[in-house]
Write an enzyme that holds these catalytic residues in place. Structure first.
Site, short mmCIF file in Angstrom:
data_model
loop_
_atom_site.label_atom_id
_atom_site.label_comp_id
_atom_site.label_asym_id
_atom_site.label_seq_id
_atom_site.Cartn_x
_atom_site.Cartn_y
_atom_site.Cartn_z
N CYS A 138 0.87 -1.17 0.00
CA CYS A 138 0.00 0.00 0.00
C CYS A 138 0.91 1.23 0.00
O CYS A 138 1.99 1.20 -0.57
CB CYS A 138 -0.94 -0.01 1.20
N MET A 139 0.52 2.28 0.68
CA MET A 139 1.30 3.52 0.63
C MET A 139 2.58 3.47 1.45
O MET A 139 3.53 4.18 1.17
CB MET A 139 0.44 4.69 1.14
#
Length: 641
Positions: A27-28
């Site tokens: 993800c981020m």
């Protein structure tokens, strides 16, 4: 990329080797590993790396937080695993996890109105008990309608939230729910002489009053008002139908016919198949819980009470809530919610004991808002900030919750509305008789609940628990974000865009801008600049993922009126100008300039507090992000279980 080779090799070794990795995505800020054998993971060794911020198991995967360089690190992971990184794996979950996630997504958005309904019914019961109103008074009729509306039309509301969860047109979801409530279905499918009866002399015995082109219609005698489970499954089927139609219907006519065809196909399936099947499932669940409760209310209460607080940590408490909501909706009385009613008082008592014993100014300062939140049944600050870091406190809280639950079970005390915390006592007033006995018992149970963890925590408190690592001296280190725009602020729940209003894109606020100058709300790195220029994503140096989205549907302008001043990967400081927007041009093109600022990874923080209204200027302080303390953040969820 070479600088990440040793880090990736180190991580892969500590997760059990390359052969133990089924897939990995990111993800981020974190890598997410799906592994063959979780027991091979050496979590303590992984977090020793200075390049790893934390690591834990969550949602069936081993997550390694490596920061905003995760995309570059992920590429090296791909190279070393020879492409064994299937993005689809990110979406694969076990049946239980999927069901829990779905129930959470569907029910969470309506908790506010469910609580409001409970408070209305509590007020009505109080007014009736004190003879201020009678059931024939106009005021009673109106207040009663207000309190019952959310339950009566629950399939419509859940149709919308279910559609959002399944990424379907939410208004089609509402239509599916509304169709189930049409009065003529009840009169036409459950009245008159039955044609025949299916499943005679069983739990599922159902009379058939009508058919659909010869197919028997098994319509419940009470209809679908007040139900929870059927509409969730119906919308799920509808989402699959809609997805299929998008593939087969020509784009030139899809806008006009897809909703029509989705409803046309789904409603008969819902009434003929999905509805009856889910009613059977609901009957089995209710019969199972009721059966256990009939055998031993005490055992049932004890099990639910002991499990409820751990379930909150894992987000698994919603299935229990769903049963309680169904009971209230169908019969106006429930025995499930009393089993967990006292849990928040147990957690609040732990915090109070720590507040009285600790010498830490930081803990004392944090304890006050945690106690206030706990009294209103928001127990996460108490759990993550005070009880869970010292596990014996959490055990004390569980024990206290069980004591209160047993008192309510032994006295057969029921709840007549869904309401918790100090406002929830009104839910114990019997609306028919006006009896306050339930309230008195609930108060006694809550006091007993609070007394147990308070005394145990107070007596067991040790001086060394005040010795806090310098890096964790403050349980939470808040970060303040500034306004990227000048204009009028309002709550995110009032956003005209339903995706933002539902908080599907994170907590934050709405702002109607007055000027086209946009600045960075944090110091960090630009993660995303949309090609159309209407939205920019930034990751702060502390891991806060912020989305600034200008206007509604402005992506369709294809960049007209937008002039980004930054690019992906660029470092920015708080207050730095990052975008210029021609607001007049956007408005003249027919698009709303209502804009949104959200923390897209809100679920990774203890709380996100935003200014709710008023006028703000550029760089005004408007949002505070409160992270979990480091100890709670690094807890291995398997160990908690």
């Amino acid at each position: 990329m070479d600088k990440y080779q040793s880090l990736v090799s180190f991580i892969l070794e500590k997760v059990g080797g390359k052969e133990n990795v089924l897939s990995v995505t990111h993800c981020m800020t974190r890598l997410r590993f799906t592994l063959k054998n979780d027991s091979l993971v050496q979590r303590e060794e992984v977090v020793k790396s200075t390049d790893v911020m934390s690591a834990q198991f969550a949602s069936g995967r081993f997550q390694v937080v490596v920061g905003t360089n995760v995309a570059d690190i992920f590429q090296v992971v791909q190279e070393q695993l020879n492409g064994k990184t299937v993005a689809a794996e990110e979406e694969k979950k076990g049946l239980v996890s999927t069901l829990v996630d779905t129930i959470t997504k569907v029910i969470t958005p309506v908790l506010g109105i469910l609580t409001a309904s409970g408070l209305l019914q509590g007020i009505l019961a109080l007014l009736t008990a004190t003879n201020v109103l009678s059931v024939n008074d106009g005021a009673y009729i109106i207040l009663h309608a207000m309190g019952q509306a959310v339950f009566y039309f629950l399939p419509v509301t859940l149709g919308y939230t279910s559609a959002k969860a399944f990424k379907m047109n939410p208004f089609v979801g509402m239509m599916l729910g509304a169709t189930l409530l049409i009065p003529e279905l009840m009169t036409g499918l459950t009245s008159g002489d039955a044609l025949y009866t299916l499943f005679k002399e069983t739990l599922f015995q159902t009379p058939v009053f009508n058919t659909f082109f010869g197919i028997p219609i098994l319509f419940p005698a009470n209809g679908y008002q007040y139900t929870v489970i059927p509409i969730i499954f119906i919308v799920y089927v509808g989402s699959k139908v809609e997805k299929w139609l998008k593939k087969v219907v020509p784009a030139v006519i899809a806008h006009n016919v897809n909703s029509f065809l989705t409803i046309l196909i789904t409603v008969p399936l819902a009434i003929l198949v999905v509805g009856p099947v889910t009613n059977v499932l609901s009957s089995l669940i209710s019969a199972g819980v009721s059966g256990l409760y009939g055998i031993s209310p005490v055992v049932t209460s004890l099990v639910v009470a002991l499990l409820y607080q751990p379930l909150v940590i894992f987000g698994l408490h919603w299935p229990i809530s769903a049963i309680g909501i169904t009971n209230l909706a169908q019969s106006g009385v429930d025995y499930i919610f009393p089993m967990s009613f006292t849990a928040n008082f147990a957690q609040t008592a732990v915090v109070l004991a720590v507040f009285l014993r600790t010498r830490s100014k930081d803990q004392k300062a944090l304890a006050i808002p945690a106690m206030v939140s706990g009294l209103f049944c928001i127990i996460e600050p108490a759990i993550y900030g005070f009880s869970l870091p010292v596990k014996k406190r959490f055990a004390f809280s569980m024990l206290g919750g069980a004591v209160g639950s047993l008192i309510l079970a032994l006295t057969s005390t029921k709840m007549y509305a869904m309401s918790f915390g100090i406002l929830g006592f009104a839910a114990f007033i019997d609306p028919k008789s006006g009896s306050m006995n339930g309230v008195i018992i609930a108060v006694i149970a809550s006091i007993a609940t609070a007394a147990v963890p308070f005394v145990l925590t107070y007596m067991a408190f040790k001086k060394e628990e005040d010795v806090i690592d310098p890096e964790e001296k403050s349980l939470v280190k808040s970060e303040v974000l500034v306004s990227p725009l000048q204009g009028e602020i309002k709550p995110i729940e009032q956003a005209a865009d339903p995706s933002f209003a539902s908080k599907a894109l994170g907590s934050g606020f709405v702002i109607v801008p007055e000027k086209g100058e946009v600045v960075s709300p944090v110091t960090g790195t630009v993660e995303t600049v949309f090609p159309s220029g209407h939205a920019i994503g930034i990751i702060s140096d502390t891991g806060i993922e912020v989305l600034i989205h200008i206007g509604i549907d402005t992506v369709e302008l294809e960049g007209q009126g937008f002039h980004p001043l930054v690019e992906k990967g660029q470092s920015v400081v708080q207050g730095e100008k990052i975008l210029e927007v021609d607001l007049e041009k956007v408005a003249e093109a027919g698009y709303s300039i209502e804009s949104f600022v959200t923390v897209t990874n809100s679920d990774q923080f203890l709380d996100v507090l935003s200014q709710q209204e008023g006028h703000v200027k550029l760089n005004d302080k408007v949002m505070t992000v409160i992270p979990f303390n480091n100890q709670a953040e690094a807890i291995n969820l398997a160990e908690v279980n």
